[in-house]
Design a protein around this motif. Structure first.
Motif, PDB file in Angstrom:
ATOM      1  N   VAL A   1      26.109  41.640  21.084  1.00  0.00           N
ATOM      2  CA  VAL A   1      27.176  42.613  20.805  1.00  0.00           C
ATOM      3  C   VAL A   1      28.521  41.901  20.734  1.00  0.00           C
ATOM      4  O   VAL A   1      29.346  42.177  19.849  1.00  0.00           O
ATOM      5  CB  VAL A   1      27.200  43.721  21.883  1.00  0.00           C
ATOM      6  CG1 VAL A   1      28.418  44.627  21.688  1.00  0.00           C
ATOM      7  CG2 VAL A   1      25.929  44.554  21.820  1.00  0.00           C
ATOM      8  N   THR A   2      28.753  40.961  21.641  1.00  0.00           N
ATOM      9  CA  THR A   2      30.006  40.204  21.616  1.00  0.00           C
ATOM     10  C   THR A   2      30.124  39.399  20.327  1.00  0.00           C
ATOM     11  O   THR A   2      31.211  39.313  19.731  1.00  0.00           O
ATOM     12  CB  THR A   2      30.076  39.253  22.825  1.00  0.00           C
ATOM     13  OG1 THR A   2      29.976  40.016  24.029  1.00  0.00           O
ATOM     14  CG2 THR A   2      31.390  38.486  22.837  1.00  0.00           C
ATOM     15  N   LEU A   3      29.015  38.823  19.876  1.00  0.00           N
ATOM     16  CA  LEU A   3      29.015  38.076  18.618  1.00  0.00           C
ATOM     17  C   LEU A   3      29.409  38.987  17.451  1.00  0.00           C
ATOM     18  O   LEU A   3      30.241  38.612  16.610  1.00  0.00           O
ATOM     19  CB  LEU A   3      27.632  37.480  18.376  1.00  0.00           C
ATOM     20  CG  LEU A   3      27.428  36.697  17.081  1.00  0.00           C
ATOM     21  CD1 LEU A   3      28.330  35.470  17.038  1.00  0.00           C
ATOM     22  CD2 LEU A   3      25.961  36.278  16.945  1.00  0.00           C
ATOM     23  N   ASN A   4      28.843  40.172  17.415  1.00  0.00           N
ATOM     24  CA  ASN A   4      29.191  41.115  16.341  1.00  0.00           C
ATOM     25  C   ASN A   4      30.636  41.598  16.456  1.00  0.00           C
ATOM     26  O   ASN A   4      31.316  41.793  15.441  1.00  0.00           O
ATOM     27  CB  ASN A   4      28.241  42.319  16.383  1.00  0.00           C
ATOM     28  CG  ASN A   4      26.831  41.951  15.954  1.00  0.00           C
ATOM     29  OD1 ASN A   4      26.641  41.081  15.117  1.00  0.00           O
ATOM     30  ND2 ASN A   4      25.835  42.612  16.524  1.00  0.00           N
ATOM     31  N   ARG A   5      31.101  41.768  17.689  1.00  0.00           N
ATOM     32  CA  ARG A   5      32.496  42.184  17.865  1.00  0.00           C
ATOM     33  C   ARG A   5      33.436  41.083  17.386  1.00  0.00           C
ATOM     34  O   ARG A   5      34.519  41.360  16.843  1.00  0.00           O
ATOM     35  CB  ARG A   5      32.773  42.518  19.331  1.00  0.00           C
ATOM     36  CG  ARG A   5      34.180  43.105  19.550  1.00  0.00           C
ATOM     37  CD  ARG A   5      34.293  43.772  20.905  1.00  0.00           C
ATOM     38  NE  ARG A   5      34.363  42.836  21.991  1.00  0.00           N
ATOM     39  CZ  ARG A   5      35.494  42.297  22.460  1.00  0.00           C
ATOM     40  NH1 ARG A   5      36.656  42.594  21.885  1.00  0.00           N
ATOM     41  NH2 ARG A   5      35.475  41.462  23.479  1.00  0.00           N
ATOM     42  N   ALA A   6      33.022  39.821  17.551  1.00  0.00           N
ATOM     43  CA  ALA A   6      33.847  38.711  17.078  1.00  0.00           C
ATOM     44  C   ALA A   6      34.013  38.764  15.567  1.00  0.00           C
ATOM     45  O   ALA A   6      35.096  38.482  15.036  1.00  0.00           O
ATOM     46  CB  ALA A   6      33.222  37.384  17.501  1.00  0.00           C
ATOM     47  N   VAL A   7      32.957  39.133  14.858  1.00  0.00           N
ATOM     48  CA  VAL A   7      33.043  39.263  13.398  1.00  0.00           C
ATOM     49  C   VAL A   7      34.023  40.366  13.031  1.00  0.00           C
ATOM     50  O   VAL A   7      34.877  40.193  12.142  1.00  0.00           O
ATOM     51  CB  VAL A   7      31.652  39.551  12.807  1.00  0.00           C
ATOM     52  CG1 VAL A   7      31.750  39.816  11.301  1.00  0.00           C
ATOM     53  CG2 VAL A   7      30.700  38.389  13.069  1.00  0.00           C
ATOM     54  N   ALA A   8      33.912  41.512  13.719  1.00  0.00           N
ATOM     55  CA  ALA A   8      34.825  42.629  13.433  1.00  0.00           C
ATOM     56  C   ALA A   8      36.263  42.266  13.790  1.00  0.00           C
ATOM     57  O   ALA A   8      37.209  42.596  13.053  1.00  0.00           O
ATOM     58  CB  ALA A   8      34.381  43.871  14.207  1.00  0.00           C
ATOM     59  N   LEU A   9      36.432  41.567  14.909  1.00  0.00           N
ATOM     60  CA  LEU A   9      37.780  41.163  15.325  1.00  0.00           C
ATOM     61  C   LEU A   9      38.391  40.219  14.294  1.00  0.00           C
ATOM     62  O   LEU A   9      39.593  40.309  13.988  1.00  0.00           O
ATOM     63  CB  LEU A   9      37.709  40.486  16.693  1.00  0.00           C
ATOM     64  CG  LEU A   9      39.041  40.040  17.300  1.00  0.00           C
ATOM     65  CD1 LEU A   9      39.934  41.234  17.569  1.00  0.00           C
ATOM     66  CD2 LEU A   9      38.792  39.256  18.604  1.00  0.00           C
ATOM     67  N   ALA A  10      37.587  39.332  13.748  1.00  0.00           N
ATOM     68  CA  ALA A  10      38.084  38.406  12.725  1.00  0.00           C
ATOM     69  C   ALA A  10      38.551  39.163  11.486  1.00  0.00           C
ATOM     70  O   ALA A  10      39.535  38.761  10.846  1.00  0.00           O
ATOM     71  CB  ALA A  10      36.990  37.409  12.361  1.00  0.00           C
ATOM     72  N   ARG A  11      37.868  40.238  11.139  1.00  0.00           N
ATOM     73  CA  ARG A  11      38.276  41.024   9.972  1.00  0.00           C
ATOM     74  C   ARG A  11      39.579  41.789  10.224  1.00  0.00           C
ATOM     75  O   ARG A  11      40.315  42.096   9.290  1.00  0.00           O
ATOM     76  CB  ARG A  11      37.171  42.006   9.584  1.00  0.00           C
ATOM     77  CG  ARG A  11      35.884  41.360   9.096  1.00  0.00           C
ATOM     78  CD  ARG A  11      36.100  40.535   7.837  1.00  0.00           C
ATOM     79  NE  ARG A  11      36.618  41.305   6.723  1.00  0.00           N
ATOM     80  CZ  ARG A  11      35.874  41.846   5.764  1.00  0.00           C
ATOM     81  NH1 ARG A  11      34.550  41.693   5.792  1.00  0.00           N
ATOM     82  NH2 ARG A  11      36.422  42.520   4.765  1.00  0.00           N
TER      83      ARG A  11
END
Length: 411
Positions: free
Chosen positions: A327-337
């Protein structure tokens, strides 16, 4: 070597839990029944390429039953079980209409989630018996050694037998207690089908189709279970993108580059309707939140028009409800966007301990490094990811990213 017949493989995968369910319900002895089914599947794999029988399920039941009875009659079992085996030997030429294969499959799932087993053993056994995943595929899903999974499955079957587990639907309270594991198993089966951990194909439609089928059965059997409905919505919304996820040669296509006209409108509508029916009826669980994220993607006309701040907010809530490195990995992708690649990269720090064996962490890191203007570091991350993945298509895609960086000569 004869070419693989994937149609037969898909049929055997679908029939295996149904046949196992019938045998366990009639005879008990989960371990012996599974061994008999595996022998029947092997015989079918050898014989069916020259012609699939008219009633393949009946054929498998007949062969598995004979193998089971032969085992009972051999060696020590002959002295203690011969009379019982002879009396129990059925004629499996045809299966009565009263035998419910779908109910058997669901019942088998709940048996595999017996409370006498630890959660990892419940998951491993159900993925093996119902999902038809190999020990290697289960090990990849859990990110543990294959030998560990094999030991869990062996101990789980023995524990069920010692606990006197019966092939029947558990009582209401016990059924509810086991539901969480059943949902997790369906989630893992779907994920393995949506992005195969190994092999030549990016996706395995047989697994995603079976996971959706079982989720529909579960929702029908327990319509008040909001997370079951949320999981079915998540599967449908995710699977709606299947046709756009790869090129004709199997090369993966990232979400941002997918042709959204290929997304299944019917699956998206059904998924959103299911999600809408449960949201607001209580605190949303992990599957409802993931379905909500998938719905935001489904409702966006293009990648540029995606509501990334909303997706980031949903991942933040999901991380609080069901924290995990993935979940943290996916949140990192969203945060980058939302905030830029450097913010996403900062969030990846510390994930190597939990996800160091998984290729996706390196793949995401490579993507964000490339966006941040660090091609040398991005290339190293893509190479690391390519070495870790067992999927040939994923490896081809990652090596393509490496080749693109090399040809750009920006460093």
């Amino acid at each position: 070597m004869a070419p693989r017949d994937t149609r037969i493989e898909d049929l055997l995968r679908t029939l295996a839990p149904q046949v196992l369910g019938v045998l366990v319900r009639r005879y008990g002895q989960f371990d012996a029944c599974e061994d008999a089914v595996q022998e029947a599947l092997l015989e079918a794999a050898l014989q069916w390429p020259s012609g699939v029988p008219d009633n393949p399920r009946s054929w498998l039941l007949s062969v598995a039953s004979r193998r089971l009875i032969d085992a009972w009659r051999s060696d020590i079992a002959r002295r203690t079980r011969e009379d019982r085996a002879a009396a129990m030997e059925p004629a499996f030429t045809e299966i009565p209409d009263s035998v419910s294969e779908t109910d058997d499959t669901l019942t088998l799932m709940f048996l595999c989630c017996h409370p006498a087993l630890s959660a990892p053993s419940q998951l491993a056994l159900t993925l093996r018996a119902v999902g038809g995943l190999t020990t290697a595929e289960i090990a990849s899903a859990f990110m543990v050694p294959e030998a560990t999974v094999g030991q869990r499955i062996s101990r789980a079957k023995q524990a069920i037998q010692k606990a006197g587990g019966r092939f029947e639907q558990p009582a209401r309270d016990e059924r509810k207690a086991r539901l969480g594991v059943v949902l997790h198993v369906l989630y893992l089966i779907f994920n393995e089908g949506y992005t195969a951990s190994s092999g030549a194909s990016l996706q395995r439609e047989d697994l995603t189709t079976e996971a959706i089928r079982l989720a529909r059965l579960l929702v029908a059997a327990a319509p008040g279970e909001l997370e079951a409905t949320g999981l079915l919505a998540l599967m449908l919304l995710t699977d709606s993108r299947r046709r756009s996820r790869s090129l004709a040669d199997g090369t993966p296509v990232p979400l941002a580059e997918q042709d959204r006209s290929l997304w299944s409108k019917d699956q998206m509508r059904e998924g959103i309707a299911l999600l809408t029916s449960v949201l607001g009826r209580g605190r949303p669980g992990a599957y409802q939140l993931q379905a909500a994220i998938a719905a935001v993607h489904a409702e966006a006309p293009s990648d540029a028009e995606t509501d990334w701040p909303q997706i980031l907010a949903l991942y933040t809530v999901l991380e609080a409800v069901a924290p995990s490195p993935v979940v943290t990995l996916n949140r990192a992708v969203a945060l980058a966007r939302v905030e830029g690649p450097d913010s996403g990269l900062a969030l990846l720090e510390g994930l190597d301990t939990a996800l160091g064996r998984a290729h996706r962490l390196d793949a995401v890191r490579g993507h964000l490094l490339e966006l941040s203007g660090s091609p040398r570091e991005a290339r190293a991350a893509y190479l690391a990811a390519a070495k870790k993945t067992g999927s040939l298509q994923e490896r081809r895609y990652l090596m393509g990213k490496v080749a693109a960086l090399d040809s750009a000569e920006t460093w």
